[in-house]
Design an enzyme around this catalytic site. Structure first.
Site, PDB file in Angstrom:
ATOM      1  N   LYS A 101      10.553  -7.103  -2.716  1.00 23.23           N
ATOM      2  CA  LYS A 101       9.586  -8.206  -2.710  1.00 23.23           C
ATOM      3  C   LYS A 101       9.053  -8.352  -4.131  1.00 23.23           C
ATOM      4  O   LYS A 101       8.720  -7.359  -4.781  1.00 23.23           O
ATOM      5  CB  LYS A 101       8.449  -7.868  -1.755  1.00 23.23           C
ATOM      6  N   ASP A 122       1.452  -0.850   4.192  1.00 19.39           N
ATOM      7  CA  ASP A 122       2.817  -1.358   4.342  1.00 19.39           C
ATOM      8  C   ASP A 122       3.430  -0.792   5.621  1.00 19.39           C
ATOM      9  O   ASP A 122       3.151   0.341   6.003  1.00 19.39           O
ATOM     10  CB  ASP A 122       3.676  -0.933   3.135  1.00 19.39           C
TER      11      ASP A 122
END
Ligand SMILES: O=C(O)CCC(=O)C(=O)O
Ligand SMILES: [Fe+2]
Length: 262
Positions: A101, A122
């Site tokens: 990402k 996360d």
């Protein structure tokens, strides 16, 4: 990774020393938000995501990060005293899915009013974060709620490794996932490259590893009946209506004032 020139707007990274990072603009097409690329391989040439991923410093995809990504969960679990004989489980943990990402944070004259990446944990097992030398990655200190946020080091080449939800669950909370956030900066564009290392979704169930509970001394700290595979976990835990860990301090709504670096 090869050097290069995309429409004259940026130059590629050829060196592995992290210095290039400081002068390294991200291609315009990647600046509208985030780009996510699944899988272990570098994306195909010509694809938008491929073009974005070519902006990734060599060693994000290179041996250092991937070796760490592929080995660390197993090592951590071993430290957690998992039974050495369980080779099958270890193999599964090695077979991680890596996702990339790229976060691109525009310069913001009023960072206090802007949303970067909100406080979150996360869902990965581990996350590897590289930033472009502009501070803004903050981690919530464990323990008392009022201890505040700590800004991660930003020297070029620093690789920050976070424990994510999957490892917390698999390890029955021997390791706890890290509450963190990404802030915008008053004077400089921030870029962060994050590699999320996740257990293989088709094979690893998100539940405490049975080996950890085998002797009956320890109770499972996570129950998800029916036991959920990773994709369901991601779906559930991505939902804002169901925070993954009520015990974690909630994200404060106010914007931090000490992060301008101006
Ligand atoms: O941009 C950062 O420093 C952190 C980004 C982050 O935590 C994320 O994308 O999950
Ligand atoms: Fe994150």
């Amino acid at each position: 990774m090869d050097g290069g020139n995309m429409d004259g707007r940026w130059r590629g990274v050829g060196d592995d020393d992290g210095d290039d990072l400081l002068q390294f603009p991200v291609p315009a097409e990647c600046q509208n938000g985030v780009s996510v690329q699944r899988g272990r391989r570098r994306p195909a040439e010509g694809h938008t995501l491929g073009r974005c991923a070519r902006a990734v410093p060599a060693w994000v995809w290179g041996p250092r990060a991937s070796t760490l990504a592929l080995r660390l969960p197993s090592l951590l679990i071993r430290f957690g005293r998992i039974n050495d004989q369980d080779k099958e489980q270890e193999e599964e943990l090695f077979d991680l899915l890596l996702k990339l990402k790229i976060n691109y944070y525009q310069v913001c004259p009023q960072p206090d009013l802007a949303v970067g990446v909100e406080a979150h944990t996360d869902v990965s097992a581990l996350s590897f974060i590289l930033i472009n030398g502009v501070p803004g990655l903050q981690v919530k200190r464990a323990g008392r709620d009022d201890e505040g946020w700590v800004t991660a080091r930003d020297e070029p080449g620093t690789l920050v490794v976070h424990v994510g939800d999957a490892l917390e669950i698999l390890s029955n909370r021997r390791y706890t996932s890290v509450l963190h956030r990404g802030l915008v900066n008053r004077v400089a564009t921030r870029v962060s490259w994050v590699v999320f290392a996740e257990p293989p979704p088709d094979r690893v169930l998100l539940q405490p590893l049975p080996e950890l509970l085998a002797d009956g001394q320890e109770q499972p700290r996570f129950h998800y009946p029916p036991r959920l595979p990773v994709p369901v976990h991601v779906l559930v835990f991505s939902s804002t209506t169901m925070p993954p860990k009520a015990r974690k301090p909630r994200a404060k709504k106010e914007r931090p004032s000490g992060m301008s670096n101006a």
